[in-house]
Design a protein around this motif. Structure first.
Motif, mmCIF file in Angstrom:
data_model
loop_
_atom_site.group_PDB
_atom_site.id
_atom_site.type_symbol
_atom_site.label_atom_id
_atom_site.label_comp_id
_atom_site.label_asym_id
_atom_site.label_seq_id
_atom_site.Cartn_x
_atom_site.Cartn_y
_atom_site.Cartn_z
ATOM 1 N N TRP A 86 0.823 -1.212 0.000
ATOM 2 C CA TRP A 86 0.000 0.000 0.000
ATOM 3 C C TRP A 86 0.856 1.260 0.000
ATOM 4 C CZ3 TRP A 86 -4.581 0.034 -1.720
ATOM 5 C CH2 TRP A 86 -5.429 -1.060 -1.556
ATOM 6 N N LYS B 299 -10.361 -1.640 -3.163
ATOM 7 C CA LYS B 299 -9.488 -2.464 -2.328
ATOM 8 C C LYS B 299 -9.121 -1.744 -1.030
ATOM 9 C CE LYS B 299 -8.741 -6.474 -4.082
ATOM 10 N NZ LYS B 299 -8.983 -7.687 -3.280
ATOM 11 N N ALA B 300 -8.851 -0.445 -1.142
ATOM 12 C CA ALA B 300 -8.434 0.338 0.022
ATOM 13 C C ALA B 300 -9.550 0.425 1.066
ATOM 14 C CB ALA B 300 -8.012 1.741 -0.412
ATOM 15 N N LYS C 76 -9.448 -3.326 3.080
ATOM 16 C CA LYS C 76 -8.115 -3.916 3.146
ATOM 17 C C LYS C 76 -8.150 -5.253 3.895
ATOM 18 C CE LYS C 76 -5.217 0.258 3.069
ATOM 19 N NZ LYS C 76 -4.207 1.036 3.820
ATOM 20 N N HIS D 59 -2.643 -4.929 6.058
ATOM 21 C CA HIS D 59 -2.239 -3.531 6.216
ATOM 22 C C HIS D 59 -1.007 -3.187 5.396
ATOM 23 C CE1 HIS D 59 0.465 -5.486 9.121
ATOM 24 N NE2 HIS D 59 1.243 -4.440 8.982
#
Length: 209
Positions: free
Chosen positions: A116, A156-157, A160, A163
């Motif tokens: 991420w 997707k964010a 999640k 992490h």
């Protein structure tokens, strides 16, 4: 390790670095197809430089060996309809991998290691890290995201599952062997459904795009 194992098998014994000669290296490389010989030549050169940097008095015995001629390899480029078939039969994380591969031209390892921290949704940028460079160091490529990829990563964010990693399975980073096998699973799924097409690897999506 494979290069060393094959060289040792050819020589018939495991010599000290100080006992090696350019002729020994060249004779070993001469037994290989051109493309493989050039790859092994690069990897042996890396070994000799590594040894020299650590105080072992040995020259780069592969440096002066001329590059081998390679037979041109025609890469398979799957047609658009086969790409669509793969998308249709992909499931779960497989579908996510295909989406990222199609919209970034990322390699399997780059997708598996996508974090991420490498995604900037505000700037619509994604950074891929690769070790596929002549120097062997990890290098980054920052790309502008397509609208499809931006929308996909926004979703997707919101949900999640890990992490750190963008894609994960069972709460863990995707394993190399699992990613490498998804195209085989997708192809088998399609065949069982009566849909036939030529098998192609995940990497072939890069060729198509």
């Amino acid at each position: 390790a494979i290069v060393i194992d094959n060289a040792v098998e050819y020589w018939g014994y495991d010599p000290y670095l100080s006992d090696l000669s350019a002729l020994m290296v060249e004779e070993f490389l001469n037994t290989l197809p051109g493309k493989t010989a050039n790859r092994y030549k690069r990897e042996l050169g890396t070994l000799f430089r590594f040894a020299a940097n650590r105080g072992i008095d040995i020259p780069n015995l592969a440096k002066k060996i001329e590059r081998y001629k390679e037979i041109p390899f025609k890469r398979y480029v799957p047609p658009a309809e086969d790409i669509e078939t793969v998308k249709a039969f992909a499931q779960g994380v497989e579908k996510d991998i295909i989406t990222i591969a199609y919209n970034t031209l990322a390699r399997a390892g780059e997708i598996r290691n996508l974090a991420w921290d490498d995604v900037n949704l505000d700037k619509k940028e994604i950074t891929l890290w690769t070790g596929k460079r002549d120097e062997g160091d990890r290098q980054d490529d920052t790309l502008e995201m397509t609208d499809t990829l931006t929308e996909f990563l926004h979703e997707k964010a919101k949900n999640k599952t890990h992490h750190t990693w963008v894609l994960s399975k069972d709460g863990k980073q995707l394993e190399k062997w699992w990613v490498n096998e998804i195209m085989t699973k997708i192809h088998g799924r399609a065949e069982r459904a009566g849909v036939e097409f030529k098998y192609f690897s995940l990497h072939c999506i890069r060729h198509h795009v």
